[in-house]
Design a protein around this motif. Structure first.
Motif, PDB file in Angstrom:
ATOM      1  N   HIS B  39       0.979  -1.175   0.052  1.00  0.00           N
ATOM      2  CA  HIS B  39       0.062   0.143  -0.064  1.00  0.00           C
ATOM      3  C   HIS B  39       0.735   1.091   0.132  1.00  0.00           C
ATOM      4  O   HIS B  39       1.998   1.167   0.465  1.00  0.00           O
ATOM      5  CB  HIS B  39      -1.077   0.029   1.094  1.00  0.00           C
ATOM      6  CG  HIS B  39      -2.103  -1.019   1.197  1.00  0.00           C
ATOM      7  ND1 HIS B  39      -2.021  -2.383   1.440  1.00  0.00           N
ATOM      8  CD2 HIS B  39      -3.215  -0.851   0.461  1.00  0.00           C
ATOM      9  CE1 HIS B  39      -2.950  -2.936   1.171  1.00  0.00           C
ATOM     10  NE2 HIS B  39      -3.939  -2.204   0.658  1.00  0.00           N
ATOM     11  N   SER B  84     -10.363  -1.293  -0.391  1.00  0.00           N
ATOM     12  CA  SER B  84      -9.112  -1.318   0.297  1.00  0.00           C
ATOM     13  C   SER B  84      -8.156  -2.336  -0.231  1.00  0.00           C
ATOM     14  O   SER B  84      -6.985  -2.332   0.024  1.00  0.00           O
ATOM     15  CB  SER B  84      -9.296  -1.831   1.767  1.00  0.00           C
ATOM     16  OG  SER B  84     -10.078  -3.304   1.554  1.00  0.00           O
ATOM     17  N   ALA B  87      -3.795  -1.066  -4.539  1.00  0.00           N
ATOM     18  CA  ALA B  87      -2.418  -1.062  -3.857  1.00  0.00           C
ATOM     19  C   ALA B  87      -1.556  -1.431  -5.177  1.00  0.00           C
ATOM     20  O   ALA B  87      -2.201  -1.862  -6.204  1.00  0.00           O
ATOM     21  CB  ALA B  87      -2.392  -1.991  -2.769  1.00  0.00           C
TER      22      ALA B  87
END
Lengths: 114, 115
Positions: B39, B84, B87
């Motif tokens: 990330h 989420s 990345a």
């Protein structure tokens, strides 16, 4: 267990200056690696230690980079003199020695050379 | 000698749709293969690893990968993307054992997840 510790977290230096990074691997991990990750690229292996001996340093620019692992535990990576193209994140990783046993990376040191 | 090729530098998916990140490898040894995620401004986190056991490997956060020797592939998948998951993902190969066991990284695939 504690992870791989690296310091400093960030460093800004001028070109031609020297800089050193420190790594403390997971206790008992015999193998230690230093990787260089330039922005937008995957990490590239610089040097691999087994205990305090060098296993592979074929991609380490030895005219300016040096590394040591005294007593087979902590390691330092030094750059002298630094160039603009050395700006990168320097990652330390350690392992027990085989892929099956896994590798753990530190958070890295972000170096900016101006 | 060992190498990894990540076939896509950038993948964009909508939230809730499947994710496929492609990886091909080359190794002189029986390889161990890994997927790591990074990330922004964070360290590398291991998602999953293959070390000659089951060819379908399950990892964290719902990711899985299948080792296909005949195709020299180790693609990463997830049934339903989450915001989420955005990345950089690295496919990694390690050949040999003991002192020869170093990691070789691919160039990375940036995963973008949109609403």
């Amino acid at each position: 267990e504690a992870g791989v510790a690296q310091s400093p977290r960030y460093k800004i230096i001028e070109k031609r200056q020297s800089v050193a990074f420190w790594c403390n691997p997971i206790s008992g991990h015999a193998t230690l690696y230093w990787y260089q990750q330039i922005l937008g690229q995957g990490p590239k292996l610089l040097i691999q230690f087994q205990n305090n001996g060098v296993v592979d340093d074929s991609q380490l620019p030895k005219d300016r980079f040096s590394a040591e692992r005294l007593k087979g535990v902590d390691s330092t990576l030094k750059i002298q003199p630094a160039k603009l193209e050395d700006s990168a994140v320097y990652l330390c990783a350690s392992s027990l020695g085989t892929p099956r046993q896994g590798y753990t990376f530190g958070s890295g040191t972000r170096l900016t050379v101006v | 000698a060992q190498s990894v090729t990540q076939l896509d530098s950038h993948v964009s998916v909508s939230e809730g749709t499947p994710v496929l990140l492609r990886c091909n490898y080359s190794s002189s040894y029986s390889p161990s293969l890994f997927w790591y995620v990074q990330h922004p401004n964070k360290g590398l986190q291991l998602l999953l690893k293959y070390t000659s056991a089951a060819t379908l490997v399950k990892g964290i956060n719902g990711f899985e990968a299948e080792f296909k020797k005949s195709e020299t592939s180790f693609h990463l998948t997830k049934p339903s993307a989450h915001m989420s998951d955005a990345a950089e993902y690295f496919c990694v190969v390690s050949g040999g054992t003991g002192t020869a066991s170093k990691l070789t990284f691919g160039t990375g695939t940036r995963l973008q997840v949109t609403l």
